[in-house]
Design a protein around this motif. Structure first.
Motif, PDB file in Angstrom:
ATOM      1  N   ARG A  44       0.840  -1.197   0.000  1.00 52.85           N
ATOM      2  CA  ARG A  44       0.000   0.000   0.000  1.00 52.85           C
ATOM      3  C   ARG A  44       0.879   1.254   0.000  1.00 52.85           C
ATOM      4  O   ARG A  44       2.045   1.211   0.377  1.00 52.85           O
ATOM      5  N   MET A  45       0.307   2.338  -0.405  1.00 57.94           N
ATOM      6  CA  MET A  45       1.023   3.611  -0.370  1.00 57.94           C
ATOM      7  C   MET A  45       0.961   4.139   1.057  1.00 57.94           C
ATOM      8  O   MET A  45      -0.109   4.165   1.672  1.00 57.94           O
ATOM      9  N   THR A  46       2.097   4.499   1.587  1.00 60.18           N
ATOM     10  CA  THR A  46       2.167   5.082   2.926  1.00 60.18           C
ATOM     11  C   THR A  46       2.557   6.543   2.763  1.00 60.18           C
ATOM     12  O   THR A  46       3.625   6.838   2.243  1.00 60.18           O
ATOM     13  N   ASP A  47       1.699   7.441   3.167  1.00 56.42           N
ATOM     14  CA  ASP A  47       1.891   8.866   2.907  1.00 56.42           C
ATOM     15  C   ASP A  47       2.726   9.581   3.958  1.00 56.42           C
ATOM     16  O   ASP A  47       2.582  10.789   4.151  1.00 56.42           O
ATOM     17  N   GLY A  48       3.590   8.858   4.617  1.00 55.68           N
ATOM     18  CA  GLY A  48       4.481   9.459   5.607  1.00 55.68           C
ATOM     19  C   GLY A  48       5.601   8.501   5.936  1.00 55.68           C
ATOM     20  O   GLY A  48       5.671   7.397   5.383  1.00 55.68           O
ATOM     21  N   PRO A  49       6.485   8.896   6.827  1.00 56.33           N
ATOM     22  CA  PRO A  49       7.595   8.028   7.217  1.00 56.33           C
ATOM     23  C   PRO A  49       7.086   6.715   7.828  1.00 56.33           C
ATOM     24  O   PRO A  49       6.063   6.694   8.524  1.00 56.33           O
ATOM     25  N   VAL A  50       7.801   5.648   7.561  1.00 56.46           N
ATOM     26  CA  VAL A  50       7.494   4.344   8.145  1.00 56.46           C
ATOM     27  C   VAL A  50       8.777   3.522   8.176  1.00 56.46           C
ATOM     28  O   VAL A  50       9.560   3.548   7.220  1.00 56.46           O
ATOM     29  N   GLY A  51       9.014   2.845   9.288  1.00 56.25           N
ATOM     30  CA  GLY A  51      10.233   2.050   9.417  1.00 56.25           C
ATOM     31  C   GLY A  51      11.445   2.920   9.173  1.00 56.25           C
ATOM     32  O   GLY A  51      11.518   4.050   9.666  1.00 56.25           O
ATOM     33  N   PRO A  52      12.376   2.447   8.363  1.00 59.87           N
ATOM     34  CA  PRO A  52      13.582   3.234   8.090  1.00 59.87           C
ATOM     35  C   PRO A  52      13.389   4.325   7.039  1.00 59.87           C
ATOM     36  O   PRO A  52      14.296   5.102   6.776  1.00 59.87           O
ATOM     37  N   HIS A  53      12.207   4.376   6.459  1.00 55.96           N
ATOM     38  CA  HIS A  53      11.948   5.244   5.314  1.00 55.96           C
ATOM     39  C   HIS A  53      11.431   6.606   5.776  1.00 55.96           C
ATOM     40  O   HIS A  53      10.387   6.691   6.409  1.00 55.96           O
ATOM     41  N   PRO A  54      12.158   7.687   5.415  1.00 55.20           N
ATOM     42  CA  PRO A  54      11.850   9.014   5.966  1.00 55.20           C
ATOM     43  C   PRO A  54      10.705   9.759   5.297  1.00 55.20           C
ATOM     44  O   PRO A  54      10.240  10.764   5.824  1.00 55.20           O
ATOM     45  N   ILE A  55      10.270   9.290   4.133  1.00 52.00           N
ATOM     46  CA  ILE A  55       9.163   9.963   3.436  1.00 52.00           C
ATOM     47  C   ILE A  55       8.203   8.907   2.893  1.00 52.00           C
ATOM     48  O   ILE A  55       8.458   7.700   2.980  1.00 52.00           O
TER      49      ILE A  55
END
Length: 129
Positions: A44-55
């Motif tokens: 799914r598209m995540t519209d914010g930081p999640v896990g190690p991912h800043p954007i």
């Protein structure tokens, strides 16, 4: 290299790039349906930081044999992506074993499993997040 080895891509976007990311995600979904490339999973598209991912980002899983086709599809959008194998070393997967399409981002690797450990996160075919 094993052509069936699992690979992973995180495709990043900001608010102004969301529609391009949606179109790319749909392109990958069409590839799954038409068997154009061995795309195995689309997250799914995540519209914010999640896990190690800043954007914002979405992930796909694919076989090594689809790597060139996946990379070309991403490159044509102008979006940036982190592409890496799925091994038992999350840190290496996201750093030394990875390659970037477009401008790299600084990841928060402190949240990744240490080498040789997996804290119960599915590594292939199911979203990590």
């Amino acid at each position: 290299m094993n052509d069936n080895a699992p690979w992973h891509a995180h495709i990043y976007y900001d608010a102004s790039e969301r529609s391009a990311a949606e179109r790319l995600r749909a392109t990958f979904a069409d590839m799954m349906v038409d068997d154009v490339a061995p795309i195995l999973f689309i997250g799914r598209m995540t519209d914010g930081p999640v896990g190690p991912h800043p954007i914002a980002q979405f992930e796909i899983h694919f076989s090594a044999s689809a790597g060139a086709m996946v990379s070309r599809a991403i490159e044509t959008t102008g979006l940036r992506a982190l592409v890496h194998p799925l091994t038992d070393d999350d840190v290496a997967d996201h750093t030394t074993l990875a390659h970037w399409i477009g401008q790299p981002l600084e990841l928060d690797i402190s949240v990744l499993d240490p080498p040789g450990h997996n804290q119960g996160v599915a590594r292939f075919g199911i979203s990590d997040f």
